[in-house]
Motif scaffolding. Structure first.
Motif, short mmCIF file in Angstrom:
data_model
loop_
_atom_site.label_atom_id
_atom_site.label_comp_id
_atom_site.label_asym_id
_atom_site.label_seq_id
_atom_site.Cartn_x
_atom_site.Cartn_y
_atom_site.Cartn_z
N VAL A 1 4.74 -9.58 -7.87
CA VAL A 1 4.52 -9.35 -9.31
C VAL A 1 3.86 -7.99 -9.56
O VAL A 1 3.45 -7.69 -10.68
CB VAL A 1 3.67 -10.47 -9.94
CG1 VAL A 1 4.48 -11.75 -10.04
CG2 VAL A 1 2.38 -10.69 -9.15
N GLY A 2 3.80 -7.15 -8.53
CA GLY A 2 3.25 -5.81 -8.70
C GLY A 2 2.81 -5.22 -7.38
O GLY A 2 2.67 -5.93 -6.37
N LEU A 3 2.60 -3.92 -7.38
CA LEU A 3 2.04 -3.24 -6.22
C LEU A 3 0.52 -3.42 -6.22
O LEU A 3 -0.11 -3.39 -7.28
CB LEU A 3 2.40 -1.76 -6.25
CG LEU A 3 3.88 -1.42 -6.08
CD1 LEU A 3 4.09 0.09 -6.21
CD2 LEU A 3 4.41 -1.91 -4.74
N SER A 4 -0.04 -3.58 -5.05
CA SER A 4 -1.48 -3.82 -4.95
C SER A 4 -2.29 -2.71 -5.62
O SER A 4 -3.28 -2.97 -6.31
CB SER A 4 -1.89 -3.96 -3.49
OG SER A 4 -1.37 -5.15 -2.93
N HIS A 5 -1.87 -1.47 -5.41
CA HIS A 5 -2.68 -0.36 -5.92
C HIS A 5 -2.61 -0.24 -7.44
O HIS A 5 -3.42 0.48 -8.03
CB HIS A 5 -2.22 0.96 -5.27
CG HIS A 5 -1.10 1.65 -5.97
ND1 HIS A 5 0.17 1.11 -6.06
CD2 HIS A 5 -1.06 2.83 -6.64
CE1 HIS A 5 0.95 1.94 -6.73
NE2 HIS A 5 0.24 2.98 -7.09
N SER A 6 -1.67 -0.95 -8.08
CA SER A 6 -1.53 -0.84 -9.54
C SER A 6 -2.54 -1.70 -10.29
O SER A 6 -2.71 -1.54 -11.50
CB SER A 6 -0.11 -1.21 -9.96
OG SER A 6 0.16 -2.58 -9.71
N ILE A 7 -3.20 -2.63 -9.59
CA ILE A 7 -4.21 -3.48 -10.21
C ILE A 7 -5.55 -3.17 -9.55
O ILE A 7 -5.85 -3.63 -8.46
CB ILE A 7 -3.88 -4.98 -10.07
CG1 ILE A 7 -2.49 -5.29 -10.61
CG2 ILE A 7 -4.94 -5.83 -10.78
CD1 ILE A 7 -2.36 -5.11 -12.12
N GLU A 8 -6.36 -2.38 -10.22
CA GLU A 8 -7.65 -2.00 -9.68
C GLU A 8 -8.66 -3.13 -9.89
O GLU A 8 -8.46 -4.00 -10.74
CB GLU A 8 -8.16 -0.73 -10.36
CG GLU A 8 -7.27 0.49 -10.13
CD GLU A 8 -7.82 1.72 -10.81
OE1 GLU A 8 -8.78 1.59 -11.61
OE2 GLU A 8 -7.29 2.82 -10.55
N ALA A 9 -9.74 -3.09 -9.12
CA ALA A 9 -10.81 -4.08 -9.29
C ALA A 9 -11.35 -4.00 -10.71
O ALA A 9 -11.58 -2.93 -11.26
CB ALA A 9 -11.93 -3.81 -8.29
#
Length: 237
Positions: free
Chosen positions: A10-18
């Motif tokens: 559902v998305g690239l890991s780096h596209s959802i920041e903490a």
């Protein structure tokens, strides 16, 4: 592609920041993808049980996500823990957001609508994010285009054959020489598809010039999907 027992990116890991969130869809179902401030990713139904406001419009505080409308706060298990208008209320356990199993692998965030999905193929390679592509077409059309664009090697010398392999219904690889890309397939709806692309390999080798090199392939793939051509056969692993 069916919802079945599969894992879906559902998305690239780096596209959802903490401390951030984003809305997406899977088979037409609205989802919120959010990451708490400790770095753990979560995928939930994108709806506050109170008035139906999208939680992706809200904000993340610590290990909670709060609805923008009335500030109801939900913990990592989806239970409402605090209602600002009633600060002393012992919130009923019935106030809960549907949550989905979530994992990160291969530089992507994955979820499933099943309670007992099969494991993703083991992949111990390091990955470098490339990009996510979104298309107004079904999954089959997007997959068929993968074999129509030659992948020019970056780490190898000269031109080699481009090989497309299906690892699962939702995970493919495209390789040439020593270079390999992973493509996660997200069925947003019957007529909308996302491809999430990562490079398999050391960040020291691929970050920067390597990303720029394979971004050109990604843009060629976009053109191939938007201007359909006959796809090549896909090799089963």
């Amino acid at each position: 592609m069916s919802s079945g027992d599969n894992w879906h990116p559902v998305g690239l890991s780096h596209s959802i920041e903490a401390g951030s969130s984003a809305g997406t869809r899977l088979f037409g179902q609205e989802l919120v993808v959010w990451r708490d401030t400790s770095g753990t990713a979560h995928v939930w139904e994108d709806r506050c049980p109170h008035r139906g406001m999208k939680l992706s419009f809200g904000f993340v505080r610590g290990d909670h996500i709060a609805c923008l409308y009335h500030g109801w706060q939900y913990d990592r298990a989806g239970y409402c823990q605090y209602i600002p208008a009633h600060p002393d209320l012992d919130v009923p356990k019935t106030f809960k957001v549907p949550v989905y199993l979530t994992k990160e692998q291969g530089g992507m965030i994955w979820t499933t609508l099943s309670e007992n999905p099969p494991p993703l193929p083991a992949d111990r390679d390091q990955t470098v994010p490339l990009r996510s592509l979104y298309f107004d077409c079904g999954v089959a059309a997007a997959i068929a285009a993968l074999g129509t664009v030659r992948l020019t090697p970056f780490a190898s010398q000269g031109l080699t054959d481009t090989t497309v392999r299906r690892l699962t219904e939702t995970l493919y690889t495209v390789s040439s020489g020593d270079d390999r890309l992973q493509i996660g397939i997200q069925a947003i709806s019957e007529t909308r598809t996302a491809l999430h692309l990562t490079i398999c390999g050391w960040p020291k080798l691929y970050e920067g010039f390597g990303q720029s090199h394979f971004l050109d392939w990604a843009l060629q793939l976009r053109r191939a999907i938007e201007q359909p051509a006959r796809g090549a056969a896909v090799e089963m692993n």
